[in-house]
Design a protein around this motif. Sequence first.
Motif, PDB file in Angstrom:
ATOM      1  N   PHE A   1      -5.131   9.244  -1.371  1.00  0.00           N
ATOM      2  CA  PHE A   1      -4.681   8.045  -2.067  1.00  0.00           C
ATOM      3  C   PHE A   1      -4.999   6.816  -1.224  1.00  0.00           C
ATOM      4  N   CYS A   2      -5.573   5.801  -1.869  1.00  0.00           N
ATOM      5  CA  CYS A   2      -5.779   4.520  -1.191  1.00  0.00           C
ATOM      6  C   CYS A   2      -5.765   3.409  -2.234  1.00  0.00           C
ATOM      7  N   VAL A   3      -5.477   2.219  -1.782  1.00  0.00           N
ATOM      8  CA  VAL A   3      -5.525   1.058  -2.672  1.00  0.00           C
ATOM      9  C   VAL A   3      -6.898   0.416  -2.537  1.00  0.00           C
ATOM     10  N   PRO A   4      -7.307  -0.404  -3.513  1.00  0.00           N
ATOM     11  CA  PRO A   4      -8.633  -1.033  -3.431  1.00  0.00           C
ATOM     12  C   PRO A   4      -8.803  -1.813  -2.133  1.00  0.00           C
ATOM     13  N   ALA A   5      -9.957  -1.649  -1.502  1.00  0.00           N
ATOM     14  CA  ALA A   5     -10.204  -2.314  -0.212  1.00  0.00           C
ATOM     15  C   ALA A   5     -11.052  -3.575  -0.392  1.00  0.00           C
ATOM     16  N   ASP A   6     -12.243  -3.434  -0.946  1.00  0.00           N
ATOM     17  CA  ASP A   6     -13.133  -4.578  -1.154  1.00  0.00           C
ATOM     18  C   ASP A   6     -12.881  -5.139  -2.544  1.00  0.00           C
ATOM     19  N   THR A   7     -12.041  -6.139  -2.612  1.00  0.00           N
ATOM     20  CA  THR A   7     -11.638  -6.667  -3.909  1.00  0.00           C
ATOM     21  C   THR A   7     -11.343  -8.156  -3.806  1.00  0.00           C
ATOM     22  N   SER A   8     -11.544  -8.854  -4.897  1.00  0.00           N
ATOM     23  CA  SER A   8     -11.206 -10.278  -4.940  1.00  0.00           C
ATOM     24  C   SER A   8      -9.744 -10.492  -5.290  1.00  0.00           C
TER      25      SER A   8
ATOM     26  N   TRP B   1      -4.230  -6.852  -3.617  1.00  0.00           N
ATOM     27  CA  TRP B   1      -4.657  -5.672  -2.869  1.00  0.00           C
ATOM     28  C   TRP B   1      -5.240  -6.027  -1.510  1.00  0.00           C
ATOM     29  N   ARG B   2      -5.798  -7.228  -1.370  1.00  0.00           N
ATOM     30  CA  ARG B   2      -6.343  -7.623  -0.065  1.00  0.00           C
ATOM     31  C   ARG B   2      -5.262  -7.640   1.011  1.00  0.00           C
ATOM     32  N   TRP B   3      -4.044  -7.968   0.605  1.00  0.00           N
ATOM     33  CA  TRP B   3      -2.940  -8.064   1.564  1.00  0.00           C
ATOM     34  C   TRP B   3      -2.015  -6.856   1.506  1.00  0.00           C
TER      35      TRP B   3
ATOM     36  N   SER C   1       0.824  -1.206   0.000  1.00  0.00           N
ATOM     37  CA  SER C   1       0.000   0.000   0.000  1.00  0.00           C
ATOM     38  C   SER C   1       0.862   1.261   0.000  1.00  0.00           C
ATOM     39  N   THR C   2       1.959   1.229   0.733  1.00  0.00           N
ATOM     40  CA  THR C   2       2.876   2.375   0.757  1.00  0.00           C
ATOM     41  C   THR C   2       3.642   2.473  -0.557  1.00  0.00           C
ATOM     42  N   LEU C   3       4.083   1.337  -1.060  1.00  0.00           N
ATOM     43  CA  LEU C   3       4.778   1.320  -2.348  1.00  0.00           C
ATOM     44  C   LEU C   3       3.902   1.923  -3.441  1.00  0.00           C
ATOM     45  N   ALA C   4       2.615   1.595  -3.429  1.00  0.00           N
ATOM     46  CA  ALA C   4       1.702   2.118  -4.454  1.00  0.00           C
ATOM     47  C   ALA C   4       1.607   3.634  -4.373  1.00  0.00           C
TER      48      ALA C   4
END
Length: 238
Positions: free
Chosen positions: A193-200, A204-206, A14-17
């Motif tokens: 900025f955020c990464v996808p939260a609810d995703t299959s 991104w889940r981890w 998440s930080t790298l993104a």
Amino acid sequence: MCAIHQPNLFLRLSTLAKLFAADRWIVLDDVQFARRDYQHRARLAALGDPGRQQWLTLPTHLPHGRPTLISQARLVDPGRSRRTVELLVRQYYGRSSHWGVVSEVLDVVMDALDTTDRVAGIARTSSVAMLSVLGWAGEVLDSSGIPARQSRSERLADLAVATGSTHYLCGTGGLRYLDPDPFDAHGIPVVPFCVPADTSDALWRWARRSSSLWALSEIGPGALANHLAAQRETFRRT
């Protein structure tokens, strides 16, 4: 567009993104070291089973106690830390089909551990090495070399202004405390900025719980760079 973040050891995805989405990373190394944060530790997730995790921790000495700045923190035993990093990273990711590029990142960190006991420098090196193998060509600056006011939001705004940044990319954690007024005073938009939260997508889940070494080992630099570039374009359009 700048991101301002503390140096993290083998930073989380998440930080790298967030850093990948920015043109400039200002390394926030002149704030208080936090033992419960990620400056001196990383959570390694197992290949094929990211729920199985282990902390990689560099025992750290704070010469001034709790007020010690990140830039002042030192390794307790550099030789032991070097052996631990090499052992655990190889144990977790040595069987990856992408081990060649993972070992490039590891070798850079091993070289740093041979030459310095500064935790900030080692963490910074690990992040820059990861960004480099993914093709990021942005600028990296240290906040300790840039004059800024001491209050939290004013410091961040001053750093953005001093480096000629036009936008400030702010993660979800920072948004909880950020005062936008110092940025507004200089006409600098704060871009969440955020990464996808609810995703299959397991990647991104981890993302918030695992070192980005896991993602690099699972899918390789090309696929990972594509994921990060897609996130970057999403936030640059907002």
